[in-house]
Design an enzyme around this catalytic site. Sequence first.
Site, PDB file in Angstrom:
ATOM      1  N   SER A 123       0.797  -1.223   0.000  1.00 41.89           N
ATOM      2  CA  SER A 123       0.000   0.000   0.000  1.00 41.89           C
ATOM      3  C   SER A 123       0.831   1.275   0.000  1.00 41.89           C
ATOM      4  O   SER A 123       1.552   1.543  -0.939  1.00 41.89           O
ATOM      5  CB  SER A 123      -0.973  -0.040   1.178  1.00 41.89           C
ATOM      6  OG  SER A 123      -1.868   1.046   1.118  1.00 41.89           O
ATOM      7  N   HIS A 124       0.732   2.050   1.087  1.00 40.51           N
ATOM      8  CA  HIS A 124       1.385   3.366   1.150  1.00 40.51           C
ATOM      9  C   HIS A 124       2.764   3.289   1.804  1.00 40.51           C
ATOM     10  O   HIS A 124       3.354   4.323   2.122  1.00 40.51           O
ATOM     11  CB  HIS A 124       0.486   4.339   1.908  1.00 40.51           C
ATOM     12  CG  HIS A 124       0.014   3.780   3.219  1.00 40.51           C
ATOM     13  ND1 HIS A 124      -0.908   2.757   3.280  1.00 40.51           N
ATOM     14  CD2 HIS A 124       0.354   4.058   4.493  1.00 40.51           C
ATOM     15  CE1 HIS A 124      -1.107   2.446   4.558  1.00 40.51           C
ATOM     16  NE2 HIS A 124      -0.363   3.207   5.303  1.00 40.51           N
ATOM     17  N   ASP A 299      -1.771   6.882  -3.411  1.00 41.82           N
ATOM     18  CA  ASP A 299      -0.706   6.143  -2.720  1.00 41.82           C
ATOM     19  C   ASP A 299      -0.166   5.059  -3.653  1.00 41.82           C
ATOM     20  O   ASP A 299      -0.534   4.994  -4.826  1.00 41.82           O
ATOM     21  CB  ASP A 299      -1.218   5.549  -1.404  1.00 41.82           C
ATOM     22  CG  ASP A 299      -2.217   4.420  -1.618  1.00 41.82           C
ATOM     23  OD1 ASP A 299      -2.890   4.410  -2.675  1.00 41.82           O
ATOM     24  OD2 ASP A 299      -2.340   3.557  -0.735  1.00 41.82           O
ATOM     25  N   ASP A 301      -0.586   1.822  -4.178  1.00 45.90           N
ATOM     26  CA  ASP A 301      -1.460   0.904  -4.926  1.00 45.90           C
ATOM     27  C   ASP A 301      -2.749   1.584  -5.382  1.00 45.90           C
ATOM     28  O   ASP A 301      -3.684   0.926  -5.828  1.00 45.90           O
ATOM     29  CB  ASP A 301      -1.770  -0.355  -4.107  1.00 45.90           C
ATOM     30  CG  ASP A 301      -2.547  -0.066  -2.833  1.00 45.90           C
ATOM     31  OD1 ASP A 301      -2.433   1.061  -2.309  1.00 45.90           O
ATOM     32  OD2 ASP A 301      -3.268  -0.960  -2.340  1.00 45.90           O
ATOM     33  N   ASP A 303      -5.278   3.036  -3.956  1.00 44.54           N
ATOM     34  CA  ASP A 303      -6.597   2.941  -3.321  1.00 44.54           C
ATOM     35  C   ASP A 303      -6.883   4.130  -2.401  1.00 44.54           C
ATOM     36  O   ASP A 303      -8.008   4.349  -2.002  1.00 44.54           O
ATOM     37  CB  ASP A 303      -6.795   1.600  -2.593  1.00 44.54           C
ATOM     38  CG  ASP A 303      -5.811   1.371  -1.455  1.00 44.54           C
ATOM     39  OD1 ASP A 303      -4.860   2.167  -1.296  1.00 44.54           O
ATOM     40  OD2 ASP A 303      -5.995   0.386  -0.710  1.00 44.54           O
ATOM     41  N   ARG A 304      -5.837   4.919  -2.071  1.00 45.93           N
ATOM     42  CA  ARG A 304      -6.046   6.118  -1.246  1.00 45.93           C
ATOM     43  C   ARG A 304      -5.967   7.378  -2.095  1.00 45.93           C
ATOM     44  O   ARG A 304      -5.364   7.368  -3.161  1.00 45.93           O
ATOM     45  CB  ARG A 304      -4.992   6.202  -0.143  1.00 45.93           C
ATOM     46  CG  ARG A 304      -5.080   5.059   0.820  1.00 45.93           C
ATOM     47  CD  ARG A 304      -4.037   5.183   1.933  1.00 45.93           C
ATOM     48  NE  ARG A 304      -4.187   4.052   2.832  1.00 45.93           N
ATOM     49  CZ  ARG A 304      -3.970   4.087   4.143  1.00 45.93           C
ATOM     50  NH1 ARG A 304      -3.570   5.213   4.703  1.00 45.93           N
ATOM     51  NH2 ARG A 304      -4.155   3.019   4.885  1.00 45.93           N
ATOM     52  N   LYS A 399     -11.293   0.407  -1.415  1.00 43.89           N
ATOM     53  CA  LYS A 399     -11.323   1.865  -1.579  1.00 43.89           C
ATOM     54  C   LYS A 399     -10.669   2.198  -2.912  1.00 43.89           C
ATOM     55  O   LYS A 399      -9.894   1.404  -3.433  1.00 43.89           O
ATOM     56  CB  LYS A 399     -10.620   2.558  -0.408  1.00 43.89           C
ATOM     57  CG  LYS A 399      -9.258   2.031  -0.030  1.00 43.89           C
ATOM     58  CD  LYS A 399      -8.817   2.648   1.292  1.00 43.89           C
ATOM     59  CE  LYS A 399      -7.583   1.959   1.826  1.00 43.89           C
ATOM     60  NZ  LYS A 399      -7.744   1.376   3.149  1.00 43.89           N
TER      61      LYS A 399
END
Length: 582
Positions: A123-124, A299, A301, A303-304, A399
């Site tokens: 992720s982030h 971010d 991937d 999703d944010r 998300k």
Amino acid sequence: MVFKVTRVESAPIEGQKPGTSGLRKKVKVFTQPHYLHNFVQSTFNALSAEKVKGATLVVSGDGRYYSKDAIQIIIKMAAANGVRRVWVGQNGLLSTPAVSAVIRERVGADGSKASGSFILTASHNPGGPNEDFGIKYNMENGGPAPEGITDKIYENTKTIKEYLIAEGLPDVDISVTGITNFEGPDGQFDVDVFDSASDYVKLMKSIFDFQSIQKLIASPQFSFCYDALHGVAGAYAKRIFVEELGAQESSLLNCVPKEDFGGGHPDPNLTYAKELVARMGLGKSQAEQEPPEFGAAADGDADRNMVLGKRFFVTPSDSVAIIAANAVQSIPYFSAGLKGVARSMPTSAALDVVAKNLNLKFFEVPTGWKFFGNLMDAGMCSVCGEESFGTGSDHIREKDGIWAVLAWLSIIAYKNKENLGGGKLVTVEDIVRQHWATYGRHYYTRYDYENVDAGAAKELMAYLVKLQSSLGDVNKIVKEIRSDVSNVANADEFEYKDPVDGSISKHQGIRYLFEDGSRLVFRLSGTGSEGATIRLYIEQYEQDSSKIGRDSSEALAPLVDVALKLSKMQEFTGRSAPTVIT
């Protein structure tokens, strides 16, 4: 060529417990002998036979360092475990929301549908040889594996004796789209490398009115900037914003995906998205040129999301409330109305006020996207979000950062549909201030105390729970600290009964709810070897329209004072200040 299946002896490796977002460790941990193999085999063993034998699996991720090697290993293991076909995004790139869309929407040339996926992302978190790698499994609804499955995976990692792999299978060239066929003991096995963006772009075009966004972007009054932070969003940004919507290529910042995210930290917030923050006029120094009207970041991937106006930051809690309040008029997908809205418990109550005013079903859930997924699968929720820069809807079960940006562009386009010919632009800041004037403003901040002694953190939380037994005493303490703070009306330890499956999640955070709609929330996050992180969320609700334009830190000061003294933060933790303030 017929490949052979090899059974490789292995033994359990400690610490392979996946969290809500899979297993995340340093690359050096993942590259140890058998480490990734054990986890993948434990996942196959946790799934029912029909989800593996003869099934179609998606394998891709955010392109971080070690992804390309991991994809080849998973392909060989999938073949050995009797999977029928593996779908891979070109160059191994698929954003987390795009994986969810591919599972839900894509149909292979032979009519096949995917039953699940391995997503390779942390992720982030930063990427690179000395940074983080991650892997998580998503189910046939496109959402993250539920606890029942992740618990099973973990149990399997503790007893594993062997894994299956087709060692003789040659590596597949994932830089070129096309299908490669192999023969194995179970018959045919295919690897289908497909365009990373097309399924996702098609889905976005079915949700939003791209023509109205095109008009906005073409207008001389409007300017736009998107920063992918060298994450996987770059694989979609050019296709959507430049090719479909007509933005200038110069509007895109850091949109070339890199294995190490360009050495940066791919987390879309005011601290890490430095270049975007400066360009939008929110940096320490004055911007050289006039900032764009709208800016956003993703971010690793994708999703944010973070949404910015000219010299103006939109909090994620406000963002989801504003999207929900404007969705029906601005976004064709929601034209028939919203089924309901939901937020994570620590997210501000801005969404609650919208739900109440618009008479919408409302849900407050623990942190973790799977809780939203359950509501969506049951047709109870259309729009949801959390304070940690995640926003989404029921078009997928993750998300979705680019979806949130398109939602904002749709709202700006709708608010300006009459005046793109030359009237004054209704700006991001105008939209947010209009929202506050209608619904009131939730001043909001989060204090993180990282690496606090785990014992001290537990004591602080236990003390806060004990205090709740007498609200009279609590209010006495509150009034002694600040007489200008409202009384506490209710206090509890949040627990959630899932209205869909009846499961109960306890100890999800400690809440103090004030009579004026303000809140204090205390949560423990992660109790690794590094101690614990205490997160403190402070929210002051203001309905007086003459007071909604105040500086956030000034408006929150009385409540911050109450939070720190009521919890005896310094006495318990020895900290006079938080590690991070968001």
